[in-house]
Design an enzyme around this catalytic site. Structure first.
Site, mmCIF file in Angstrom:
data_model
loop_
_atom_site.group_PDB
_atom_site.id
_atom_site.type_symbol
_atom_site.label_atom_id
_atom_site.label_comp_id
_atom_site.label_asym_id
_atom_site.label_seq_id
_atom_site.Cartn_x
_atom_site.Cartn_y
_atom_site.Cartn_z
ATOM 1 N N ILE A 1 -4.327 -5.765 2.677
ATOM 2 C CA ILE A 1 -3.837 -4.615 3.448
ATOM 3 C C ILE A 1 -4.971 -3.952 4.236
ATOM 4 C CG2 ILE A 1 -2.752 -2.311 3.257
ATOM 5 C CD1 ILE A 1 -0.851 -4.650 2.501
ATOM 6 N N ASP A 2 -4.710 -3.682 5.517
ATOM 7 C CA ASP A 2 -5.685 -2.945 6.325
ATOM 8 C C ASP A 2 -5.358 -1.457 6.394
ATOM 9 O OD1 ASP A 2 -6.928 -5.330 6.955
ATOM 10 O OD2 ASP A 2 -5.715 -5.615 8.779
ATOM 11 N N THR A 3 -4.045 -1.153 6.417
ATOM 12 C CA THR A 3 -3.624 0.237 6.607
ATOM 13 C C THR A 3 -2.721 0.687 5.465
ATOM 14 O OG1 THR A 3 -3.696 -0.049 9.006
ATOM 15 C CG2 THR A 3 -2.466 1.851 8.186
#
Lengths: 291, 291
Positions: free
Chosen positions: B15-17
């Site tokens: 996950i980036d965000t």
């Protein structure tokens, strides 16, 4: 299957009690329907029993009687059944006492309840607005029911009080009626009792007991009070979803007049959901019987 | 099919965000969730992108940022997405201009709209109560939209104005969110924006455009504005019917934490309607990755 009212004589002979919706049937706003006065006079001359039913919770029966008379229509107090009066009778019937009712509604509703010895609370001390303030609104512990009708003085504070009474006190939740909008002059509308009921119902996730048309409580009250024969009683109205459904739900005869809201197209489809026993152009078609 | 968040390291890497719902996830009323501050610090140290999403339309983004900071959480204005801000962006996106918005809502909603150069009308000149008076409320001809949010100053007159704008002006009908109730202290509640929306929706027979969770408009806005990869974005929330559904509707990953409203039983049935990709006890379980 509906039918056009052709054999008026036979129909009138088959009915002892005619229950009238008013606006759209006897008058349209400030204009009386042509020969409506004579029609009612004629039915009275035949010794028919007349009732007037209204979902309007803002007027007392006295006020409603004065309104009917203002059109030149003969009328007596014991012929009038409104959703406020019905609410009062209902509360007494279920043995509601020693507790108070919180009202979202107008003077007519308060007066009808008080006349039946039901104590009411109508105003919320207006705390400053803002969530930090309104959350401190306290509900009196003896509030046992919330009655919601049309209220032009509705405030968020009243909604909080009603919500808390229902959720925290487990108060009964009663709606005088669920008419979504309220017709005003020039064919326009404003939010009706049903929209206010919807707000309280949405916030509390509870469904109200509904007194007015098309629910059966008000009709059962009339039938019981005056010991009517359902077979020989007819509801005359201009709206399928309130008046005609009210008659159907109450297992009495129904006659749709085409002077108001509902149109002939709505009942002429094979899959129309609400079908009156009879329809006719105007209430004064009942006068044909005279000839 | 949901799964308990066991392999935290793999999950965080994927996950980036991280989009956070706040109440029930990061805090419970006035109490911060244990190690929530450290968890967010940790994610920031990993260069993760953080967003805070709220359905609360009463606060501006600045006010909401101050609230987040008051719990000791690091936070920046461009990380905050609220339903009022979303409404303003939406109106500009559809090219709403030269007309005014009538607001049923609080200061935060008005401020966010005005900050995006949208003109607003918030108060109705209070005519005397009673149907004969309120029916004379006139809607300005340049009202092109009605936005309904939480409003502790709601009056019947405002409802009439909104109703007439929608019915007579054919104004757009927008709801900031549809939360039916609004949680207050001691586990109690008061009527929420959704209950006010329901009143207007019932009276006008129109359905609103809904900005807040679980509708997709606000998420689309975040995704578009920050050019996010849906595959590598996760919504973290405590409510299935708003937060998790918001993530599912928006086609991003979802993580349910069990510190708030929704319980494990609700997702462990085979026929549960709303299922998150993952669930875990508390947001600080993400810290395990550190070890």
């Amino acid at each position: 299957m509906t039918q056009k009212l052709n054999n008026v004589k036979e129909f009138v002979n088959s009915i002892d009690t005619f229950i009238f919706d008013c606006d759209g049937v006897l008058w349209l706003g400030s204009t009386i329907v042509e020969k409506a006065v004579e029609t009612l006079q004629y039915l009275r001359a035949l010794k028919k029993d007349i009732k007037f039913v209204t979902n309007n919770s803002t007027k007392t029966r006295e006020q409603f009687m004065e309104k009917i008379k203002s059109y030149g229509i003969e009328c007596y107090l014991n012929e009038i059944y409104g959703s406020s009066f019905g609410t009062a009778i209902y509360l007494n019937k279920i043995g509601f006492n020693n507790k108070k009712v919180f009202i979202i509604g107008e003077y007519g509703l308060q007066k009808e309840l008080n006349d039946q010895n039901i104590q009411t609370v109508k105003e919320v001390t207006r705390l400053n607005d803002g969530i930090d303030n309104v959350q401190n609104i306290q509900v009196e512990s003896d509030i046992g029911a919330v009655v919601v009708g049309m209220d032009t003085c509705l405030t968020y504070q009243k909604a909080v009080y009603a919500h808390k009474a229902i959720v925290e006190n487990n108060a009964l939740f009663i709606a005088t009626n669920t008419d979504t909008s309220y017709p005003i002059k020039n064919g326009k509308s404003i939010p009706g009792a049903g929209s206010i009921v919807s707000m309280i119902s949405t916030s509390t996730a509870k469904q109200p007991i509904i007194i007015g048309k098309p629910e059966t409580l008000l009709l059962d009250l009339i039938i019981e009070k005056d010991k009517l024969n359902r077979e020989r009683t007819c509801m005359i109205g201009d709206r399928l979803d309130t008046d005609i459904l009210f008659g159907i739900n109450g297992n009495i005869k129904t006659l749709l007049v085409l002077t108001g809201i509902s149109k002939l197209e709505e009942i002429s489809q094979p899959n129309s959901p609400i079908i009156p026993n009879y329809y006719t152009d105007t209430v004064s078609d009942l006068l044909l019987h005279k000839e």
